[in-house]
Write a protein that holds these residues in place. Sequence first.
Motif, PDB file in Angstrom:
ATOM      1  N   VAL A   1       0.899  -1.248  -0.050  1.00  0.00           N
ATOM      2  CA  VAL A   1       0.143  -0.141  -0.106  1.00  0.00           C
ATOM      3  C   VAL A   1       0.815   1.311   0.037  1.00  0.00           C
ATOM      4  CG1 VAL A   1      -1.632   1.341   1.416  1.00  0.00           C
ATOM      5  CG2 VAL A   1      -2.016  -1.062   1.044  1.00  0.00           C
ATOM      6  N   ILE A   2       1.810   1.241   0.980  1.00  0.00           N
ATOM      7  CA  ILE A   2       2.571   2.294   1.156  1.00  0.00           C
ATOM      8  C   ILE A   2       3.652   2.493  -0.352  1.00  0.00           C
ATOM      9  CG2 ILE A   2       4.823   3.271   1.947  1.00  0.00           C
ATOM     10  CD1 ILE A   2       3.322   2.203   4.781  1.00  0.00           C
ATOM     11  N   MET A   3       4.048   1.455  -0.898  1.00  0.00           N
ATOM     12  CA  MET A   3       4.616   1.568  -2.363  1.00  0.00           C
ATOM     13  C   MET A   3       3.610   1.964  -3.309  1.00  0.00           C
ATOM     14  SD  MET A   3       7.062  -1.274  -3.805  1.00  0.00           S
ATOM     15  CE  MET A   3       7.996  -0.901  -5.383  1.00  0.00           C
ATOM     16  N   SER A   4       2.572   1.674  -3.388  1.00  0.00           N
ATOM     17  CA  SER A   4       1.573   2.180  -4.419  1.00  0.00           C
ATOM     18  C   SER A   4       1.395   3.736  -4.330  1.00  0.00           C
ATOM     19  CB  SER A   4       0.230   1.494  -4.191  1.00  0.00           C
ATOM     20  OG  SER A   4      -0.380   1.936  -3.092  1.00  0.00           O
ATOM     21  N   TRP A   5       1.213   4.200  -2.989  1.00  0.00           N
ATOM     22  CA  TRP A   5       1.451   5.557  -2.767  1.00  0.00           C
ATOM     23  C   TRP A   5       2.429   6.328  -3.449  1.00  0.00           C
ATOM     24  CZ3 TRP A   5      -0.357   5.363   3.046  1.00  0.00           C
ATOM     25  CH2 TRP A   5      -1.779   5.049   3.176  1.00  0.00           C
ATOM     26  N   LEU A   6       3.546   5.601  -3.077  1.00  0.00           N
ATOM     27  CA  LEU A   6       4.746   6.380  -3.558  1.00  0.00           C
ATOM     28  C   LEU A   6       4.970   6.218  -5.072  1.00  0.00           C
ATOM     29  CD1 LEU A   6       7.456   5.223  -0.792  1.00  0.00           C
ATOM     30  CD2 LEU A   6       6.345   7.301  -1.038  1.00  0.00           C
ATOM     31  N   VAL A   7       4.451   5.332  -5.826  1.00  0.00           N
ATOM     32  CA  VAL A   7       4.483   5.174  -7.220  1.00  0.00           C
ATOM     33  C   VAL A   7       3.585   6.335  -7.723  1.00  0.00           C
ATOM     34  CG1 VAL A   7       3.718   3.774  -9.037  1.00  0.00           C
ATOM     35  CG2 VAL A   7       5.514   2.983  -7.214  1.00  0.00           C
ATOM     36  N   ASN A   8       2.120   6.376  -6.988  1.00  0.00           N
ATOM     37  CA  ASN A   8       1.387   7.265  -7.535  1.00  0.00           C
ATOM     38  C   ASN A   8       1.685   8.663  -7.520  1.00  0.00           C
ATOM     39  OD1 ASN A   8      -0.645   5.143  -8.662  1.00  0.00           O
ATOM     40  ND2 ASN A   8      -1.396   5.032  -6.685  1.00  0.00           N
ATOM     41  N   PHE A   9       2.639   9.014  -6.354  1.00  0.00           N
ATOM     42  CA  PHE A   9       2.937  10.301  -6.303  1.00  0.00           C
ATOM     43  C   PHE A   9       4.261  10.672  -6.644  1.00  0.00           C
ATOM     44  CE2 PHE A   9      -0.041  10.004  -2.574  1.00  0.00           C
ATOM     45  CZ  PHE A   9      -1.019  10.998  -2.865  1.00  0.00           C
TER      46      PHE A   9
END
Length: 95
Positions: free
Chosen positions: A23-31
């Motif tokens: 989940v945290i990695m998906s946020w970092l990828v999206n931002f």
Amino acid sequence: MTSLYQILMMILQIAQFLILAQVIMSWLVNFQVLNIRQPLVRQIWDGLNRLLEPLYAPVRRILPPMGGLDLAPLAVLIAIYALQIVLRNNIAAFL
């Protein structure tokens, strides 16, 4: 039997960690903090998705589409927490 309880709890904790990491990695990828084109990031991303997709797929079939918002990780985390509570409350069965 206590060791069986401990093994089950450890597996559930590892699953929690992997879900939170994804989940945290998906946020970092999206931002755009992380770039998927980098080989290491791509390998980690693909590995997490391959590990967690079998958990998410049944939940995604049940949940209605939310317009780009994926609630499957949240539902799986809630199920893991509920399972941990059930195991803790029934620890006497493992003794």
